[in-house]
Design a protein around this motif. Structure first.
Motif, short mmCIF file in Angstrom:
data_model
loop_
_atom_site.label_atom_id
_atom_site.label_comp_id
_atom_site.label_asym_id
_atom_site.label_seq_id
_atom_site.Cartn_x
_atom_site.Cartn_y
_atom_site.Cartn_z
N ARG A 1 -7.08 11.70 -4.28
CA ARG A 1 -7.91 10.48 -4.64
C ARG A 1 -7.49 9.91 -6.01
NH1 ARG A 1 -13.03 10.05 -2.13
NH2 ARG A 1 -13.26 11.59 -0.31
N ARG A 2 -7.51 8.47 -6.16
CA ARG A 2 -7.00 8.12 -7.37
C ARG A 2 -8.32 8.16 -8.32
NH1 ARG A 2 -3.00 3.96 -4.38
NH2 ARG A 2 -4.96 3.73 -3.16
N MET B 1 0.81 -1.39 0.01
CA MET B 1 -0.15 0.25 -0.22
C MET B 1 0.70 1.38 0.00
SD MET B 1 -2.85 -1.36 -0.06
CE MET B 1 -4.47 -1.04 1.07
N ALA C 1 -10.12 1.72 -7.95
CA ALA C 1 -9.14 2.71 -6.85
C ALA C 1 -10.19 3.34 -5.94
CB ALA C 1 -8.48 3.91 -7.67
N ALA C 2 -11.39 3.83 -6.20
CA ALA C 2 -12.40 4.55 -5.18
C ALA C 2 -12.71 3.58 -4.54
CB ALA C 2 -13.53 5.10 -6.16
N ASN D 1 -3.30 -0.21 -5.04
CA ASN D 1 -4.59 -0.12 -4.36
C ASN D 1 -4.74 -1.37 -3.75
OD1 ASN D 1 -5.88 -1.60 -5.99
ND2 ASN D 1 -6.47 0.07 -7.62
N SER E 1 -11.27 1.00 -3.36
CA SER E 1 -10.11 0.53 -2.50
C SER E 1 -9.87 1.56 -1.39
CB SER E 1 -8.96 0.31 -3.27
OG SER E 1 -7.85 0.45 -2.56
N ASP E 2 -9.69 2.88 -1.99
CA ASP E 2 -9.82 3.95 -1.07
C ASP E 2 -10.70 3.95 0.12
OD1 ASP E 2 -7.65 4.83 -2.17
OD2 ASP E 2 -8.54 6.62 -3.15
N ALA E 3 -12.13 3.85 -0.42
CA ALA E 3 -13.05 3.69 0.61
C ALA E 3 -13.10 2.57 1.79
CB ALA E 3 -14.55 3.46 0.00
N TRP F 1 -10.14 1.52 2.62
CA TRP F 1 -8.99 2.10 3.43
C TRP F 1 -9.37 2.87 4.40
CZ3 TRP F 1 -4.63 0.00 4.23
CH2 TRP F 1 -3.40 0.71 4.91
N ARG F 2 -10.43 3.78 4.26
CA ARG F 2 -10.73 5.02 4.95
C ARG F 2 -11.68 4.10 5.93
NH1 ARG F 2 -10.91 8.08 0.55
NH2 ARG F 2 -9.19 9.44 0.61
#
Lengths: 273, 316
Positions: free
Chosen positions: B12-13, A173, B18-19, A178, B21-23, B25-26
């Motif tokens: 943000r990617r 990461m 990716a979105a 991702n 994945s970010d969600a 992660w958060r």
């Protein structure tokens, strides 16, 4: 002396004999199946076999009911294994990575279908199917099998997850991957062999399952159901002998493969964690 | 490279994956829920759902005249369990499970002990496979193999005849309760097959618990003057006991629920599993069958509770 219990020292003779006798007790009956598959005696279980012949292999080969049962077993086992792989690894990922409320309950829920006697799972499913008016089909068998196959995939995956270092995932990461890239390039290669081993054991488990299947199969016969019928009402004993031998071979191969796939892990686990 | 890219918080990617994945992660809880939802739904609905449906049915009863199930809450079906014939079945099954469990512990211990404390390298692997192969090989094939062995014209009778011990076998079969017309229709036969089929389930937990006994404890016991026999009795055995209890969970539970072994190798006297099968099948008496399944569930509930107190779960 302390050396008397050292691993390099020799075991007492009585222990050696008891251990060897125990192992023989476990293996001789299975070997016997191979002898009986080639006997010329048709009507009884006569020992020693009067003579040996390979003709029952051919007779079995030409039996359509055997092929049908084998085909159904393979299809059921493949489908159940696929479902168990998805459910088991998802569950293992959740349980191994985080601590959350109800985590113990989840692991109990996964283990319960094989911890409780199979007949309970079987009759519970059957009465649920009849309450919900679901007709027996290929899928009712799969529903039952997948439910208790989850646990073997889960066990294998969770053990491997625990050994996979969390820092590997963090590093991935940090390097900008991702979550899905990490899954594909870091997590899956790490747990791949454990999933393969779990899948093979799940296949063997489903291929062999008879108790739950007797409740969830209608008119269809998987290979174990076919064998059970032959055991209760024998039609052609030598054919049963040959089928039994084939079943031994078909289940031994995935177990051996699973053993070699997880061998290193077992060595770690075996050394007092 | 701009200053923004070098900042500690990444922008943000782009892209759906990716979105997502970010969600995840958060919000780790979101990820957890996504992971857990499919398995929990499957096991919760299909497995627990049908288990509860079954339990509910045990509180219904069957009308003796019409043979139809009456969907009214009653304890009448549980009362039927106390009929002498049904009580007999329960007692017989529990006794068999207890005897099988004890015998399995006795036979399993030396194998587990040798594998854990003496076998190394190639031998260790051989022992491991030697237990795993019979454990995973087909249940029905194993039962079938014993039908071949126990049959009148089978190998066991042949061995007894060769040793001129047929009289011994006959004397054994003449005994009340454990005897019968032949081995394959006696409790002795049923017991042997149960013992054979569940034995690996006993070996593995014992071996695991023996492997966790620290070598230093054994050396300490020897240094303090304990003879090997004393060390075994006072150090190794107590530490291995949780493993034995863990193994007994399997052998006991599996014997309680099995209906195929006593059907194929055994007398006509029923075990719990056979009673369940008969009542739900030909008789169509689902309430009584359901009430019968509650018996092993309750017995296993107490058993597991006791085992947990003995620390057996850590040995699993």
């Amino acid at each position: 002396m302390s050396a008397s219990h050292d691993k390099s020292s020799r075991a007492p003779l009585a222990l050696k004999i008891a251990a060897a006798a125990g192992l023989l007790f476990l293996h001789l009956p299975i070997l016997l199946i191979f002898v009986y598959a080639f006997t010329t005696e048709e009507k009884s279980y006569q020992w020693p076999p009067p003579d040996f012949t390979a003709k029952w292999l051919a007779v079995t080969w030409n039996r359509p009911d055997v092929w049908e049962a084998l085909g159904l077993s393979v299809r059921v086992a493949t489908t159940s294994t696929a479902i168990a792989l998805v459910l088991g690894s998802l569950c293992a990922a959740a349980v191994a990575r985080t601590k959350f409320f109800g985590r113990e309950t989840i692991s109990l829920l996964v283990i319960l279908p094989i911890a409780l006697p199979g007949i309970i799972t079987g009759i519970a499913l059957r009465s649920a199917f009849s309450l919900a008016e679901i007709p027996f089909s290929f899928w009712t068998i799969v529903l039952g099998h997948a439910t208790f196959c989850v646990v073997v995939v889960y066990n294998n995956a969770v053990a491997r997850f625990r050994r996979t270092s969390g820092s590997l995932i963090e590093a991935s990461m940090d390097l900008g991957a991702n979550g899905f890239q990490t899954l594909r390039h870091v997590i899956l290669p790490n747990i791949g062999t454990a999933l393969l081993a779990g899948g093979m054991l799940a296949f063997a488990l489903s291929f062999d399952e008879v108790i739950v299947t007797t409740f969830t199969a209608g008119q269809q016969a998987t290979l174990p159901i076919w064998m059970l019928e032959e055991l209760v009402r024998p039609r052609q004993r030598p054919v049963t002998n040959v089928v039994a031998m084939v079943v031994v071979i078909v289940t031994f191969l995935p177990i051996l493969a699973a053993y070699y796939l997880t061998r290193d892990g077992d060595r770690i686990a075996g050394h007092g964690k | 490279m701009t200053a923004a890219d070098a900042a500690a918080i990444l922008p943000r990617r782009a892209g759906l994956a990716a979105a997502a994945s970010d969600a995840f992660w958060r919000r780790p809880t979101l990820l957890l829920l996504t992971l857990l939802l499919p398995p929990v739904l499957w096991l919760g609905i299909i497995y627990l759902g049908s288990l509860f449906a079954l339990l509910a049915q045990s509180f219904f009863s069957i009308d003796e005249f019409s043979g139809l199930i009456q969907y009214e809450f009653t304890l009448k079906t549980y009362g039927e369990l106390l009929h002498p014939a049904n009580l007999d079945i329960i007692v017989r099954t529990v006794l068999m499970a207890a005897v099988v469990t004890l015998a399995a512990a006795v036979v399993a211990f030396p194998i587990a002990y040798y594998a854990a404390r003496y076998a190394t390298g190639r031998w260790k692997a051989l022992f491991y496979l030697g237990v795993m192969l019979p454990l995973w090989s087909s249940y029905l094939v194993k039962v079938y193999a014993w039908k071949l062995i126990l049959a009148k014209e089978g190998i066991l009778n042949w061995i007894f005849a060769k040793l001129h011990l047929t009289w011994l076998l006959e004397a054994w079969l003449a005994l009340p309760l454990i005897g019968g017309n032949s081995l394959s229709v006696s409790y002795t036969g049923t017991f042997l097959v149960f013992l054979y089929v569940w034995l690996p389930f006993m070996i593995l937990p014992i071996q695991a618990s023996l492997e966790r006994v620290p070598g230093s404890l054994i050396e300490a016991s020897a240094d303090l003057g304990g003879a090997p026999r004393q060390t075994f009795r006072h150090v190794i055995l107590p530490l291995a006991l949780p493993g034995v209890v863990a193994g007994s969970i399997f052998t006991f539970s599996l014997t309680l629920g099995d209906y195929i072994i006593p059907q194929i190798v055994g007398s006509s006297r029923l075990f719990i599993g056979q009673a369940v099968y008969a009542h739900q099948g030909i008789a169509g008496n689902i309430p009584l069958a359901a009430a019968f399944t509650v018996v092993p569930i309750i017995i296993m509930g107490f058993y597991l509770w006791g085992a947990k107190r003995m620390g057996a779960f850590n040995a699993l």
